[in-house]
Design a protein around this motif. Structure first.
Motif, short mmCIF file in Angstrom:
data_model
loop_
_atom_site.label_atom_id
_atom_site.label_comp_id
_atom_site.label_asym_id
_atom_site.label_seq_id
_atom_site.Cartn_x
_atom_site.Cartn_y
_atom_site.Cartn_z
N ARG A 100 0.82 -1.21 0.00
CA ARG A 100 0.00 0.00 0.00
C ARG A 100 0.85 1.26 0.00
O ARG A 100 0.59 2.22 -0.72
N ASN A 120 -4.07 -1.37 -4.26
CA ASN A 120 -5.31 -1.19 -3.52
C ASN A 120 -5.56 -2.42 -2.66
O ASN A 120 -6.02 -3.44 -3.13
N ASN A 128 -7.07 -3.98 1.10
CA ASN A 128 -7.88 -3.71 2.29
C ASN A 128 -7.44 -4.61 3.42
O ASN A 128 -7.17 -5.79 3.22
N SER A 149 -8.33 -6.60 6.68
CA SER A 149 -9.51 -7.13 7.37
C SER A 149 -9.00 -7.96 8.54
O SER A 149 -8.40 -9.02 8.34
#
Lengths: 177, 416
Positions: free
Chosen positions: A138, A144, A146, A148
């Protein structure tokens, strides 16, 4: 005797045993892990949550108990894993270098031969690996991604369980240094 | 006394190794626009891993074939019967689709569109993946020796799969459409809205650049627009799964891919595309766009009985496939002699078929050998290419205004 120069350990004398591996095992096991990682998820998509090269890195690092060889092993395995992907080389390399260094440093301090310790160490270093990977992907490559917590924790537990079984299978290749 | 280097040797080596890798990463990211160079070290590693993948795939296929050909014969006969029925149904459907396609081609040709057609493909088998959860990519068993090159489209019978990212001598890396760095120019089949289909980090497909005031409903089909110059136009991409308001003024549209991207085993690599105008069937009937559109509009009833002798115009209805070419030349006056046009099925100069008569019924004498300039108010502004060579009674009407040029597929938003 200078007390500061004595390493403080919480292990028995046997647990600080350092192991080595033969050359075919040193090269063949990581390559097999990478091949497995590239091939099996196409047939069994569920297997994509496992990171076999990472498990092998942790195993070798804990067994050798040498931070330098641990980090170099992690770097080599991570870089090879990077080369199979479409993204720049170095993302997995950096993450596994950190894991290799950490696992070998920890291996020289703690008892990592029993199943419980292996489970916890693998879970911990899986999360460290994911954090380092996320930061590099990142922050440096601008991918991109994410984060979690639930997904990574569950994947960490799954990897720890599989890793524990895998380590016992790989223990037969250990040779006392 | 222990030196600093000695005390922190491990840490220094760790920092050094990390720094080298970060430097390498920085160099690669800086040069990421240069897709042609493939690092030699990548070739070595790929060449070391992919042969084992090929062997395992072949073994797997061999065992599978043995099972299917010698052991699993149950229900083969019933399945055969079922498949034959399906083939019959598909043949009927194909005939209808061929007619529709021919009509579309003629219309496109009239408007001088150029399309990209798939000229040549190479079949390839998927032998592995990148091994990472971050990227969605595949390795196939065809490389530069088989004519594969970067940026070639990779498709299956179900739909598009991705594009060739890197090519090695005997292997290629395919970036799938659901990878987060992938982008495909698409358009909605019914509404003809254009957008860009992008992958996400968790492997889903999202359609971007669709304004929030557009009407998009779940179930709509997406096809490739051809604007990215990678995928030929019209290939199935997927269907709309859900539509929600997105960021700023755009919709957030989730798309289900047409091809099952998680179970791709065999693919086709489009190695050659050709740009050409769709060919018109040489049937002797050449139609103007205005005439095609005129046929679709409601017509004014005949004022006079259709007394014109049955000329060779009957040939016009049979000479061309599809209703679009069944255009009647408007010569309602019986006094119009049988012109040479009836005997000249070849392309004739422009004859204002719809402008051949005015309201009073007088006829502009047409001679197939001459160029005729019809009255300006009845001439469509689009450039006609020819006219029917037969004459036949038909309703009197003015040619409608030419249609506005539809959105061109070649002007899609973003190249891939």
């Amino acid at each position: 005797m200078n007390p500061t120069s004595v390493p403080i350990t919480y292990t028995s004398g046997e647990q600080i045993e350092v192991y080595r591996f033969s050359f075919p095992v040193t090269i063949g096991v990581p390559l097999l892990a990478i091949f497995f990682q590239a091939f099996v998820p196409r047939r069994l998509p569920f297997f994509s949550i496992f990171d076999f090269p990472l498990l092998v890195t942790i195993f070798f690092a804990m067994a050798r108990r040498n931070p330098i060889t641990g980090l170099l092993t992690g770097a080599a395995i991570g870089l090879v894993q990077d080369m199979l992907g479409p993204y720049p080389i170095g993302i997995y390399g950096i993450a596994k270098t950190v894991v290799g260094y950490g696992a070998s440093s920890l291996g020289s301090k703690l008892d990592v031969e029993n199943a419980g310790a292996r489970l916890l160490v693998t879970l911990g270093f899986y999360l460290v690996h994911q954090a380092a990977f996320f930061a590099v992907a990142r922050g440096m490559v601008n991918l991109n991604m994410n984060w979690s917590w639930s997904h990574d924790l569950l994947a960490g537990v799954a990897n720890a369980m599989v890793g524990t079984v895998l380590y016992f299978a790989l223990d037969r290749f250990k040779q006392r240094a | 006394m222990e030196t600093v280097l000695g005390r922190y040797r491990n840490l220094i080596i760790l920092v050094g190794v990390l720094f080298l890798q970060v430097l390498g990463l920085a160099v690669q990211v800086k040069r990421s626009g240069d897709a042609q160079n493939t690092r030699l070290i990548r070739i070595w590693v790929v060449d070391a891993i992919t042969p084992f993948e090929r062997v395992f795939v072949r073994l797997e296929n061999g065992v599978g074939d043995l099972w299917h050909n010698y052991f699993y014969l149950r229900g083969v006969r019933a399945e055969n019967r079922e498949l034959r029925q399906q083939i019959e149904q598909m043949r009927l459907k194909q005939v209808r689709l061929n007619e529709d396609a021919a009509q579309a081609h003629r219309l496109q040709s009239l408007l001088s569109f150029k399309e990209q057609y798939i000229e040549e493909t190479v079949a390839a088998q998927v032998i592995g993946s990148s091994g990472s959860d971050l990227s969605r990519s595949l390795y196939i068993d065809k490389g530069s020796k088989d004519g594969v090159a970067p940026d070639m489209a990779v498709i299956t019978a179900g739909g598009i799969v991705g594009k060739v990212l890197r090519v090695y001598p005997t292997t290629s890396l395919v970036l799938m459409i659901n990878d987060q760095s992938s982008g495909v120019g698409v358009l909605l089949e019914k509404s003809r809205l254009q957008g860009v289909l992008r992958g996400t980090s968790n492997g889903e497909l999202m359609l971007e650049r669709v304004m929030s005031d557009e009407s998009v409903s779940p179930g709509e089909t997406l096809v490739s627009s051809g604007g990215d110059q990678i995928f030929p136009k019209g290939l199935p991409v997927g269907t709309v799964a859900s539509v929600k308001p997105g960021r700023e003024m755009f919709l957030s549209i989730k798309v289900k891919p047409a091809a099952d991207l998680s179970r791709v085993e065999e693919v086709l690599v489009v190695t050659e595309k050709q740009e050409r105008e769709p060919a018109i069937e040489e049937t002797g009937i050449h139609v103007r766009a205005a005439d095609v559109l005129a046929k679709r509009l409601p017509s004014v009833p005949d004022k006079r009985p259709a007394a014109a002798p049955a000329q060779a115009g009957s040939g016009s209805s049979t000479a061309a496939a599809g209703s679009a070419t069944n255009v009647k030349v408007q010569t309602t006056n019986a006094a119009v002699p049988k012109t040479d046009a009836s005997s000249k099925p070849a392309v004739a100069p422009m004859q204002a078929a719809s402008a051949a008569t005015n309201d009073s019924g007088s006829v502009v004498k047409t001679n197939s050998g001459d160029s005729v300039t019809p009255p300006a108010d009845t001439i469509p502004t689009s450039k006609p290419i020819a006219s029917p060579s037969q004459s036949e009674p038909s309703p009197v009407m003015k040619a409608p205004a030419p249609p506005a040029n539809p959105p061109s597929a070649n002007t899609a938003d973003e190249p891939h």
